[in-house]
Scaffold this active site. Sequence first.
Site, PDB file in Angstrom:
ATOM      1  N   HIS A  13      -2.397  38.180  21.556  1.00  0.00           N
ATOM      2  CA  HIS A  13      -2.311  37.118  22.744  1.00  0.00           C
ATOM      3  C   HIS A  13      -1.119  36.325  22.536  1.00  0.00           C
ATOM      4  O   HIS A  13      -0.067  36.559  23.204  1.00  0.00           O
ATOM      5  CB  HIS A  13      -3.587  36.326  23.068  1.00  0.00           C
ATOM      6  CG  HIS A  13      -4.816  37.331  23.195  1.00  0.00           C
ATOM      7  ND1 HIS A  13      -4.913  38.389  24.142  1.00  0.00           N
ATOM      8  CD2 HIS A  13      -5.878  37.388  22.729  1.00  0.00           C
ATOM      9  CE1 HIS A  13      -5.989  38.817  24.135  1.00  0.00           C
ATOM     10  NE2 HIS A  13      -6.837  38.248  23.077  1.00  0.00           N
ATOM     11  N   ASP A  41      -8.087  45.258  24.706  1.00  0.00           N
ATOM     12  CA  ASP A  41      -8.817  44.023  24.128  1.00  0.00           C
ATOM     13  C   ASP A  41     -10.189  44.198  24.826  1.00  0.00           C
ATOM     14  O   ASP A  41     -11.004  44.907  24.303  1.00  0.00           O
ATOM     15  CB  ASP A  41      -8.295  42.881  24.876  1.00  0.00           C
ATOM     16  CG  ASP A  41      -9.120  41.594  24.202  1.00  0.00           C
ATOM     17  OD1 ASP A  41     -10.079  41.707  23.396  1.00  0.00           O
ATOM     18  OD2 ASP A  41      -8.529  40.381  24.582  1.00  0.00           O
TER      19      ASP A  41
HETATM   20  C1  NGQ Z   1     -13.428  38.792  20.834  1.00  0.00           C
HETATM   21  N1  NGQ Z   1     -12.481  38.103  22.831  1.00  0.00           N
HETATM   22  O1  NGQ Z   1     -13.553  38.778  19.830  1.00  0.00           O
HETATM   23  O2  NGQ Z   1     -14.261  39.777  21.673  1.00  0.00           O
HETATM   24  C2  NGQ Z   1     -12.964  37.534  21.786  1.00  0.00           C
HETATM   25  C3  NGQ Z   1     -14.190  36.652  22.114  1.00  0.00           C
HETATM   26  C4  NGQ Z   1     -14.517  34.997  20.470  1.00  0.00           C
HETATM   27  C5  NGQ Z   1     -11.113  37.605  23.401  1.00  0.00           C
HETATM   28  N2  NGQ Z   1     -10.705  36.415  22.642  1.00  0.00           N
HETATM   29  C6  NGQ Z   1     -15.086  36.143  21.035  1.00  0.00           C
HETATM   30  N3  NGQ Z   1     -10.486  38.035  24.310  1.00  0.00           N
HETATM   31  O3  NGQ Z   1     -13.384  34.708  20.574  1.00  0.00           O
HETATM   32  O4  NGQ Z   1     -15.346  34.120  19.746  1.00  0.00           O
HETATM   33 ZN    ZN Z   2      -9.782  40.335  21.157  1.00  0.00          ZN
END
Ligand code: NGQ
Ligand code: ZN
Length: 449
Positions: A267, A318
């Site tokens: 990101h 993602d």
């Molecule tokens: C993830 N997703 O690891 O799937 C994360 C959410 C988190 C994104 N950052 C979980 N888009 O950030 O703790």
């Molecule tokens: Zn992610």
Amino acid sequence: MALWFETALLPQGWAAGVRLQIAGGRIERVETGITRAADDERHAIGIPGLCNVHSHGFQRGMAGLAEIRGPEGDSFWTWREVMYRFLDRLDPEQIEAITAQAYVEMLETGFTRVGEFHYLHRDPAGRPYANPVETAERVAAAAERTGIGLTLLPVFYAHSNFGGAAPVAGQRRFINTMDQFGELMEASRKAIAGLQDANLGVAPHSLRAVTPNELAAIVPLAEGGPIHIHAAEQTKEVDDCVAWCGMRPVEWLLDHAEVDEHWCLVHATHMTAVETQRLAASGAVAGLCPITEANLGDGIFPAQSYLARGGRVGIGTDSNVLLNAAGELRALEYAQRLNTCSRNVLADIVGRSTGRGLFDTALAGGAQALGQQAFGLCAGAAADLVSLDANDPTFYGREADALLDSWIFAGGKVDCVWRAGRAVVRQGRHIAGDEIAAHYRRAVESVLD
Ligand code: NGQ
Ligand code: ZN
């Protein structure tokens, strides 16, 4: 075996009459300007497959299920609550079935390798499985079944926020001690050993989930492989980071970790001009996931200034809410157009095709982020390639870079996809797509039941 293309995109540019000799999953020889030999398989338009640098395969199962307006202020953080509830009950078989379906759809749109940022390590109650790589083996099985190239990125996740805050209940499946994580890395290496050209990296989840000491201990476990970390996706995350240490996440990483070409910052949405310049100069890849970033309301990456400073970019899917390689490149460019009220923002020089620029950038950055030395249609690279469907009217009358622009911006279709020299997609459909979809159906219906 050999494939022959009327036209194909080589590292030096488009060529006509291209013959690729393939052996052991790799391109052995490239010839151009030749006519087809009798037993060459004939295709019209050949391009390299792309690397998908960032996937959480299981999240494909909740695609479209987090689009209902809540009581107030829907955001990334409310989406994450829905995501935590979805993963709550997934068993290893369901994880495999959903991940395999995601990989089928990736292949069908032209991704030939995936970086799986894998963190579902524990059972639904938060207990370790008897086999520490129970779920990593399921990811490997999904890759093997579908044929996609795998870069496995085992995730270290231990905290719910900056400063080592204790994890919350929804994170109980992600957690490891440092010792357990060392074992997980070793076992993961074995779990992927049987897969064709799979490799291993390491993924400290984010500065929210990992302390500085933990980060320092994890990085060497990559053993020269890729190091991926989520960074600066949300403004709240940036604010929390500043409150914790007085610095922004990308700034902190650039100052405290030796961020170099082994790194992929996933990101990196919210950066100052100085951070943008420094990340570009570091040689690291920014792992952009434009469709998910739009879906989650993350913000807009400063792509124009980053690329102008020589920054490297890879493309990821993602959350897997929509799997479309060309669509990711389109979303990247379109966010910039909307933001600047202008057109052809990410084409670097006058007269250059935007699609070609985006494609070349994502091809090189994706290979780097997933630890692939050789890439593209050249001798020594994996035989990972895509043919565009010359019978799709979208491509009529187009040639060279206009083919890429029509694929990316006009929705042109993929015909075949080869992974390590094996045709896994024909006429736009994965060769085992029906069976994998049937497994997926059973899995997802029982999860949502
Ligand atoms: C993830 N997703 O690891 O799937 C994360 C959410 C988190 C994104 N950052 C979980 N888009 O950030 O703790
Ligand atoms: Zn992610």
